[in-house]
Design a protein around this motif. Structure first.
Motif, PDB file in Angstrom:
ATOM      1  N   GLU B 126      41.609  43.172  57.587  1.00 11.88           N
ATOM      2  CA  GLU B 126      40.544  43.627  56.690  1.00 11.88           C
ATOM      3  C   GLU B 126      40.980  44.877  55.922  1.00 11.88           C
ATOM      4  O   GLU B 126      40.832  44.961  54.696  1.00 11.88           O
ATOM      5  CB  GLU B 126      39.264  43.932  57.489  1.00 11.88           C
ATOM      6  CG  GLU B 126      38.167  44.480  56.581  1.00 11.88           C
ATOM      7  CD  GLU B 126      36.841  44.691  57.291  1.00 11.88           C
ATOM      8  OE1 GLU B 126      36.658  44.171  58.406  1.00 11.88           O
ATOM      9  OE2 GLU B 126      35.971  45.370  56.702  1.00 11.88           O
ATOM     10  N   ARG B 130      41.356  45.179  51.970  1.00 10.35           N
ATOM     11  CA  ARG B 130      40.628  46.216  51.232  1.00 10.35           C
ATOM     12  C   ARG B 130      41.609  47.073  50.448  1.00 10.35           C
ATOM     13  O   ARG B 130      41.384  47.391  49.277  1.00 10.35           O
ATOM     14  CB  ARG B 130      39.844  47.110  52.201  1.00 10.35           C
ATOM     15  CG  ARG B 130      38.561  46.502  52.704  1.00 10.35           C
ATOM     16  CD  ARG B 130      37.769  47.525  53.517  1.00 10.35           C
ATOM     17  NE  ARG B 130      36.682  46.910  54.254  1.00 10.35           N
ATOM     18  CZ  ARG B 130      35.519  46.570  53.695  1.00 10.35           C
ATOM     19  NH1 ARG B 130      35.314  46.800  52.409  1.00 10.35           N
ATOM     20  NH2 ARG B 130      34.582  45.989  54.417  1.00 10.35           N
ATOM     21  N   ASN B 133      42.540  45.663  47.286  1.00 16.91           N
ATOM     22  CA  ASN B 133      41.397  45.350  46.417  1.00 16.91           C
ATOM     23  C   ASN B 133      41.079  43.861  46.368  1.00 16.91           C
ATOM     24  O   ASN B 133      40.748  43.315  45.316  1.00 16.91           O
ATOM     25  CB  ASN B 133      41.646  45.839  44.976  1.00 16.91           C
ATOM     26  CG  ASN B 133      41.538  47.338  44.895  1.00 16.91           C
ATOM     27  OD1 ASN B 133      40.993  47.974  45.794  1.00 16.91           O
ATOM     28  ND2 ASN B 133      42.057  47.911  43.815  1.00 16.91           N
ATOM     29  N   TRP B 135      39.505  42.294  49.359  1.00 18.66           N
ATOM     30  CA  TRP B 135      38.588  41.965  50.439  1.00 18.66           C
ATOM     31  C   TRP B 135      37.297  41.331  49.945  1.00 18.66           C
ATOM     32  O   TRP B 135      36.878  40.280  50.445  1.00 18.66           O
ATOM     33  CB  TRP B 135      38.286  43.225  51.260  1.00 18.66           C
ATOM     34  CG  TRP B 135      37.258  43.028  52.326  1.00 18.66           C
ATOM     35  CD1 TRP B 135      35.986  43.474  52.333  1.00 18.66           C
ATOM     36  CD2 TRP B 135      37.429  42.308  53.553  1.00 18.66           C
ATOM     37  NE1 TRP B 135      35.343  43.110  53.481  1.00 18.66           N
ATOM     38  CE2 TRP B 135      36.205  42.369  54.252  1.00 18.66           C
ATOM     39  CE3 TRP B 135      38.495  41.606  54.126  1.00 18.66           C
ATOM     40  CZ2 TRP B 135      36.023  41.773  55.489  1.00 18.66           C
ATOM     41  CZ3 TRP B 135      38.305  41.002  55.371  1.00 18.66           C
ATOM     42  CH2 TRP B 135      37.088  41.083  56.025  1.00 18.66           C
ATOM     43  N   ASN B 136      36.661  41.946  48.958  1.00 15.45           N
ATOM     44  CA  ASN B 136      35.371  41.437  48.514  1.00 15.45           C
ATOM     45  C   ASN B 136      35.460  40.025  47.945  1.00 15.45           C
ATOM     46  O   ASN B 136      34.513  39.262  48.009  1.00 15.45           O
ATOM     47  CB  ASN B 136      34.757  42.385  47.470  1.00 15.45           C
ATOM     48  CG  ASN B 136      34.263  43.666  48.128  1.00 15.45           C
ATOM     49  OD1 ASN B 136      33.854  43.643  49.286  1.00 15.45           O
ATOM     50  ND2 ASN B 136      34.348  44.773  47.399  1.00 15.45           N
ATOM     51  N   GLU B 137      36.621  39.682  47.404  1.00 15.70           N
ATOM     52  CA  GLU B 137      36.754  38.352  46.807  1.00 15.70           C
ATOM     53  C   GLU B 137      37.037  37.274  47.842  1.00 15.70           C
ATOM     54  O   GLU B 137      36.773  36.096  47.606  1.00 15.70           O
ATOM     55  CB  GLU B 137      37.890  38.363  45.759  1.00 15.70           C
ATOM     56  CG  GLU B 137      37.546  39.206  44.534  1.00 15.70           C
ATOM     57  CD  GLU B 137      38.795  39.676  43.796  1.00 15.70           C
ATOM     58  OE1 GLU B 137      39.509  38.821  43.284  1.00 15.70           O
ATOM     59  OE2 GLU B 137      39.029  40.894  43.739  1.00 15.70           O
ATOM     60  N   LYS B 139      36.515  37.672  51.532  1.00 11.22           N
ATOM     61  CA  LYS B 139      36.036  37.883  52.899  1.00 11.22           C
ATOM     62  C   LYS B 139      35.296  36.682  53.452  1.00 11.22           C
ATOM     63  O   LYS B 139      35.234  36.495  54.659  1.00 11.22           O
ATOM     64  CB  LYS B 139      35.162  39.140  52.978  1.00 11.22           C
ATOM     65  CG  LYS B 139      33.893  39.051  52.158  1.00 11.22           C
ATOM     66  CD  LYS B 139      33.102  40.339  52.243  1.00 11.22           C
ATOM     67  CE  LYS B 139      31.928  40.278  51.302  1.00 11.22           C
ATOM     68  NZ  LYS B 139      31.353  41.587  51.026  1.00 11.22           N
ATOM     69  N   ASP B 140      34.747  35.838  52.592  1.00 11.87           N
ATOM     70  CA  ASP B 140      34.008  34.672  53.065  1.00 11.87           C
ATOM     71  C   ASP B 140      34.890  33.434  53.221  1.00 11.87           C
ATOM     72  O   ASP B 140      34.421  32.379  53.616  1.00 11.87           O
ATOM     73  CB  ASP B 140      32.871  34.337  52.095  1.00 11.87           C
ATOM     74  CG  ASP B 140      31.881  35.482  51.998  1.00 11.87           C
ATOM     75  OD1 ASP B 140      31.646  36.122  53.038  1.00 11.87           O
ATOM     76  OD2 ASP B 140      31.392  35.748  50.888  1.00 11.87           O
ATOM     77  N   GLN B 153      45.148  36.997  42.306  1.00 15.99           N
ATOM     78  CA  GLN B 153      44.681  37.187  43.682  1.00 15.99           C
ATOM     79  C   GLN B 153      45.822  36.952  44.662  1.00 15.99           C
ATOM     80  O   GLN B 153      45.959  37.668  45.651  1.00 15.99           O
ATOM     81  CB  GLN B 153      43.531  36.223  43.981  1.00 15.99           C
ATOM     82  CG  GLN B 153      42.240  36.601  43.271  1.00 15.99           C
ATOM     83  CD  GLN B 153      41.169  35.535  43.451  1.00 15.99           C
ATOM     84  OE1 GLN B 153      41.464  34.347  43.483  1.00 15.99           O
ATOM     85  NE2 GLN B 153      39.925  35.966  43.557  1.00 15.99           N
TER      86      GLN B 153
END
Lengths: 337, 258
Positions: B126, B130, B133, B135-137, B139-140, B153
């Motif tokens: 994680e 992060r 840059n 993680w938010n894209e 994490k799911d 990416q």
């Protein structure tokens, strides 16, 4: 199809360039040579299909004829007496025993041969300098050029003598598993046949695996090295995953070869009637070897029964190949490639 | 973390061909140093000597010294594998491992370093994502294949993979040359952040990029085909672009050649 081909490309190659002709390139139909070639290619394709259909029809006709006379279940019976030599002419035959023998010898062959073949392919592509690698590759390819009958002779006259020690060792260690128990005699066994098969499928599996491993993308190899991978870790991170589906299909192809291998197995095995589950002691039979040994002395029903068993072998190989395709498809989907 | 690189008298060979000759330069910790120069000038080769990736190709050889703080990376008893674990690298084309998920890709280097525990690995994965840059894209969908990401990416995934093992130095070999402008911008922003923790060396063909992201710029050049590449000068980036001391540098950055 000729209509899809741009007329410009339809010109035969290898001729001196001609000046632009007056005819319109847009409306011109494909030339005579082009049409003749397309026609002959189509004829060849149709011819192959017709021959295959004829062969299949003939075999199925013969097989059905034999099976309809069979007094026991063709798929589950262990007996093989289609001419009724021991039953006053009543045909009794089933493929269970020989199909079992075919599977067992082939599985032994793949279990022993495939790891060695993969090791050879990795060694040749990853561990030795390129020149030495192609030399080794050539040597391994030579194994494929040895005729089956030579492997059979070697297996019977040389290998089998040396197998008793190994077989005894296996029995001592694994004898508590029924399959590895013996009656005290070793050799001319399904295990020996499996070892011969292992050597016979080694070149094809090694050759295909080698070609696949060789194509591992440079970027993958460098990605692994840049993370601080040792050579073996690099192979595990980059080479093996890249080659997995291709090598799996190579192994299954090898399995298919082992299933159909005839003469070497026929020479090595001491065939005994009925089902043989103990793979270290003499005995066992395979579909292909059974056909080779029995065909000469079989009468009408006997021959037809052998053809039926051949169809079963064909079906087994077909299933094996289909499974190989499934495996490949699944692993490529997973790779997202 | 973040060590100084001191290169002196470095030459590298492919077989008998000398690719770079007598390179000496210093890379300060927590700075971004850009290598620029025309194609074939040896800037990528210099980069690859810094983590001993050059010698992965058979028949190659390196002479000279590369000091990482006070350790000579080409000294006796130095294991190139260990060198590569402390100096991370990002390549021209994004190269996530195709059979691995996003998570496994980031964890790949950790596994090599013997990190096994799930909670340890989860945390570092994680943190690295992060840090890149990304993680938010993602994490799911950590368990989806890394190859399913876009090119930009994927490249950030490769950066996450590289920083997951906490390297001292991060080498980047034209990391944006296969990316679109928006992804390039994302990587450049990321470089500016990573600079706070890592020593970064970046090879780039794009002079605007060198001007945007780097503190120092080294210009390499080659006299002609078959001649070895040489370092022409290295200086603070603003000076290189405004007032270089060498004529060849000025010609190159003003677009008179290359």
């Amino acid at each position: 199809m000729s209509s899809d081909t741009p007329p410009v490309l339809a010109e035969p190659e290898g001729q001196a360039p001609e000046p632009v002709r007056a005819r319109s390139a847009l409306t011109e139909k494909a030339g005579l040579g082009d049409r003749a070639f397309a026609g002959s290619a189509r004829a060849a394709a149709v011819f192959i299909l017709v021959i295959m259909a004829a062969i299949a029809g003939f075999l199925i006709y013969q097989a059905v004829n034999a099976i309809s006379q069979d007094k026991v279940n063709f798929l589950t019976s262990f007996a093989w007496d289609p001419d009724g030599n021991n039953t006053n002419g009543v045909p009794t035959f089933g493929i269970a025993a020989i199909a079992w023998g075919t599977l067992v010898t082939s599985v032994v062959g793949v279990l022993l041969g495939a790891p060695v073949a993969i090791g050879v392919a990795l060694f040749i592509t990853q561990y030795v300098p390129r020149k030495l690698g192609s030399f080794f590759g050539y040597i391994v390819d030579l194994l494929a050029a040895v005729p089956s009958v030579v492997y059979g002779l070697w297996g019977l006259l040389v290998l089998d003598r040396h197998m008793s020690g190994v077989s005894k060792l296996i029995e001592d260690v694994l004898g508590w598993i029924p399959m590895f128990k013996t009656n005290g005699t070793y050799g001319s066994s399904m295990f020996t046949a499996g070892v011969v098969l292992a050597i016979m499928i080694l070149p094809i599996v090694a050759a295909i695996s080698r070609e696949i491993y060789k194509q591992t993308p440079r970027e993958q190899i460098e990605a692994a090295y840049a993370l601080g991978a040792t050579k073996w870790e690099m192979i595990r991170l980059a080479v093996l995953p890249y080659g997995r589906s291709g090598v799996t299909s190579a192994v299954i192809l090898g399995f298919g070869r082992a299933l159909g291998e005839t003469i070497a197995v026929a020479m090595v095995l001491t065939t005994v009637p009925g089902l043989v589950t103990r793979i270290l002691q003499p005995g066992g039979n395979t579909i292909a070897a059974n056909i080779a040994v029995q065909f000469g002395e079989a009468f009408t029903t006997g021959r037809q029964a052998l053809i039926a068993s051949g169809l079963v072998l064909f079906l087994m190989t077909l299933i094996v190949n289909y499974v190989a395709r499934l495996v490949i498809r699944r692993s490529t989907n997973k790779a997202g490639a | 973390m973040a060590k100084r690189i001191d290169v002196s008298g470095l030459s590298a060979y492919y077989g008998s061909v000398r690719a770079i000759e007598d390179i000496s330069l210093t890379v300060e910790p927590r700075t971004v140093t850009a290598f620029i120069g025309p194609s074939g000038c040896g800037k990528s080769t210099v980069l690859r000597t810094l983590n001993r990736m050059h010698e992965v190709i058979p028949g190659t050889r390196v002479e000279g010294k590369v000091m990482l703080d006070d350790v000579d990376l080409y000294g006796a008893g130095i294991d190139p594998v260990a060198v590569r674990r402390t100096i991370g690298m990002v390549f021209q084309r994004p190269n996530p491992f195709p059979t691995m998920s996003i998570y496994e890709n980031v964890a790949a280097g950790l596994r090599l370093n013997g990190v096994r525990g799930k909670s340890d690995t989860d945390g570092i994965v994680e943190q690295s994502l992060r840090g890149a840059n990304l993680w938010n894209e993602v994490k799911d969908r950590l368990n989806k294949p890394g190859m399913g990401l876009s090119g930009g990416q994927q490249q950030r995934l490769c950066i996450a993979r590289a920083i997951a093992v906490s390297p001292d130095v991060l080498l980047m070999d034209e990391p944006c040359s296969a990316l679109d402008p928006i992804s390039t911008l994302a990587i450049e922003d990321l470089i500016a952040q990573l600079k706070n923790e890592y020593t970064i060396v970046i090879v780039t063909h794009n002079m605007q990029q060198a001007a945007r992201v780097s503190d120092r710029t080294a210009f390499f050049n080659i006299e002609g085909t078959g001649k070895p590449g040489k370092l022409i000068e290295i200086d603070d980036t603003p000076r290189i672009f405004a007032n270089p001391s060498q004529r060849a540098t000025e010609d190159y950055i003003t677009g008179r050649f290359g």
